[in-house]
Design an enzyme around this catalytic site. Structure first.
Site, PDB file in Angstrom:
ATOM      1  N   GLY A  58       0.887  -1.215  -0.003  1.00 26.60           N
ATOM      2  CA  GLY A  58       0.030   0.040  -0.018  1.00 26.60           C
ATOM      3  C   GLY A  58       0.746   1.385   0.126  1.00 26.60           C
ATOM      4  CG  ASN A 137      -4.586   3.926   9.299  1.00 26.90           C
ATOM      5  OD1 ASN A 137      -4.835   4.771   9.027  1.00 26.90           O
ATOM      6  ND2 ASN A 137      -3.482   3.535  10.091  1.00 26.90           N
ATOM      7  CB  SER A 185      -2.363  -2.858   1.196  1.00 22.98           C
ATOM      8  OG  SER A 185      -1.333  -3.731   2.022  1.00 22.98           O
ATOM      9  CB  THR A 223      11.287  -9.740 -11.756  1.00 21.99           C
ATOM     10  OG1 THR A 223      12.389  -9.635 -12.542  1.00 21.99           O
ATOM     11  CG2 THR A 223      10.753 -11.209 -12.274  1.00 21.99           C
ATOM     12  CB  CYS A 311       4.437   3.610  22.717  1.00 22.92           C
ATOM     13  SG  CYS A 311       3.818   5.229  23.473  1.00 22.92           S
TER      14      CYS A 311
HETATM   15  C1  PLP Z   1      -4.834   3.192   5.510  1.00 22.85           C
HETATM   16  C2  PLP Z   1      -3.350   2.536   5.183  1.00 22.85           C
HETATM   17  N1  PLP Z   1      -2.799   3.107   4.055  1.00 22.85           N
HETATM   18  C3  PLP Z   1      -1.554   2.584   3.853  1.00 22.85           C
HETATM   19  C4  PLP Z   1      -1.067   1.617   4.485  1.00 22.85           C
HETATM   20  C5  PLP Z   1       0.480   0.896   4.100  1.00 22.85           C
HETATM   21  O1  PLP Z   1       0.195  -0.329   3.553  1.00 22.85           O
HETATM   22  P1  PLP Z   1       1.425  -1.281   3.341  1.00 22.85           P
HETATM   23  O2  PLP Z   1       1.626  -1.972   4.832  1.00 22.85           O
HETATM   24  O3  PLP Z   1       0.937  -2.461   2.751  1.00 22.85           O
HETATM   25  O4  PLP Z   1       2.486  -0.516   2.807  1.00 22.85           O
HETATM   26  C6  PLP Z   1      -1.670   0.837   5.406  1.00 22.85           C
HETATM   27  C7  PLP Z   1      -1.198  -0.341   6.447  1.00 22.85           C
HETATM   28  O5  PLP Z   1      -1.707  -0.479   7.636  1.00 22.85           O
HETATM   29  C8  PLP Z   1      -3.079   1.430   5.927  1.00 22.85           C
HETATM   30  O6  PLP Z   1      -3.880   1.043   7.020  1.00 22.85           O
END
Ligand code: PLP
Length: 381
Positions: A58, A137, A185, A223, A311
């Site tokens: 991601g 997230n 992701s 690749t 933390c």
């Molecule tokens: C909202 C959000 N964006 C981006 C990422 C990053 O994804 P990745 O860990 O696959 O790089 C995360 C991973 O937890 C995420 O929750």
């Protein structure tokens, strides 16, 4: 990882290990499988397979989208994002800020929602890109992506959304959704870690981030991670099949967990916008205790959650998301996030409900700010 995903991947780590770029049949047959996986990802998104680029994660998708947008509009130096993005967007924007780009970090309200008027006021002739996450997230809030996208489409400003938390949790249909680029992701939808994808709408100017070979039609060199791509394709098929059922199941588990924990733990609260959020995420604050202490005690019972104060992820900074929401200091420090999936059971939820109140009570007895479960102050420095 879903067992079906693992089964689908396995032959591509053993029997079919050819390189999809090779001319011979051994490689060519793999190329076809990659295209099938691309179609499955496209189907989950309501997109065309040509609009899907496989990446390593991601974060790479986010960085690529942002970099592509600024390279496509060399005369423009302004990017709009929010204060609550994942570090993959937030830190990349800060990095560009240090390189001379003007970055607007939009504030959020107490529930973690954006004010659309603030957003519109921030747009100007210099804006190269708006990058706003689909869902957060840490607290699970869903942003009004459709409304934002419509405003941007009218003004012909590029729009990227980080949908990493969203795929397989709520329906997404890019056929209708005015978004130019979208990141996802693998490990958030039961594919392996280390695979991601970037959707780029047909007609959007695009500059590759990884430059080298001609893979992904010249849009991402390197690749291919064949087995993981196959795994992501399978995970998307499963997500399509299970979505409606999972939304109901996950919200039922989450609601049960929240209702009971709020009832059994005084001075606790839900962080986020309960009217507009993902079905699988809940962020709870227990005042006067440390999130890390709760996590460590939960870990002893085999319960894995994550902390809002970060933390545990190597920083002493409290969560930037909860700070942006103006959550009081004592509640930020006692925040934890539970994220659920199709593999969680009602018995597990019951176990958490049984264990958490005792842990909170015990930690409050140790805390200088503590209150007992009747709300009486129990200790003062
Ligand atoms: C909202 C959000 N964006 C981006 C990422 C990053 O994804 P990745 O860990 O696959 O790089 C995360 C991973 O937890 C995420 O929750």
């Amino acid at each position: 990882m879903a067992p079906e995903v693992f089964d689908a991947m396995q032959p591509f780590l053993t029997e079919f290990y050819g390189n999809p770029s090779s001319m011979h049949t051994f490689g060519g047959q793999i190329h076809r499988k990659i295209e099938e996986a691309r179609s499955s990802v496209a189907k989950l998104l309501g997109a065309d397979p040509e609009e899907i680029i496989f990446t390593s994660c991601g974060s790479e998708s986010d960085n690529t989208a942002i970099m592509s947008a600024v390279e496509s509009a060399p005369g423009k130096r302004h990017i709009i994002t929010t204060r609550v993005e994942h570090p993959a967007v937030r830190n990349f924007c800060k990095h560009l800020g240090r390189k001379g780009y003007r970055i607007t970090f939009l504030p959020v309200n107490h529930q973690g929602q954006l004010n659309i008027d603030d957003f519109v006021k921030a747009l100007d002739e210099d804006t190269a890109l708006v990058t706003i996450m689909y869902a957060n997230n840490e607290v699970g809030n869903i942003f009004p992506i459709e409304e934002i996208g419509e405003i941007l489409r009218e003004r012909r400003i590029l729009f990227h959304t980080d949908a990493v938390q969203v795929m397989g949790k709520i329906p997404v249909n890019l056929d209708k959704l005015p978004v130019d680029m979208l990141s996802l992701s693998g490990h958030k939808l039961h594919a392996p870690k280390g695979i991601g994808s970037l959707y780029v709408r047909k007609g959007t100017r695009f500059h590759p981030y990884l430059i080298g070979g001609h893979q992904e039609r010249g849009r991402r060199a390197g690749t291919e991670n064949v087995a993981s791509i196959i795994g992501l394709g399978k995970a998307c098929e499963l997500a399509i099949k299970n979505l409606d059922k999972e939304i109901k199941y996950l919200s039922m588990l989450r609601d049960k967990l929240e209702v009971k924990l709020l009832e059994l733990c005084p001075d606790s609260r839900i962080n986020g916008d309960v009217s507009r959020r993902l079905p699988n995420t809940t962020n709870l604050s227990f005042e006067y205790v440390e999130g890390e202490a709760i996590l460590l005690r939960l870990n002893e019972f085999g319960i894995c959650a994550s902390s809002g104060s970060a933390c545990s992820s190597g920083s002493l900074e409290p969560s930037h998301v909860l700070r942006a929401m103006g959550i009081p200091f004592t509640a930020i420090h006692g925040s934890i996030r539970f994220s659920l999936s199709r593999y969680n059971t009602e018995e597990e939820i019951e176990k958490v409900i049984e264990i958490v109140p005792g842990i909170i009570k015990e930690l409050r007895l140790l805390s200088p700010f503590g209150r007992d479960n009747l709300g009486q102050k129990i200790a003062c420095p």
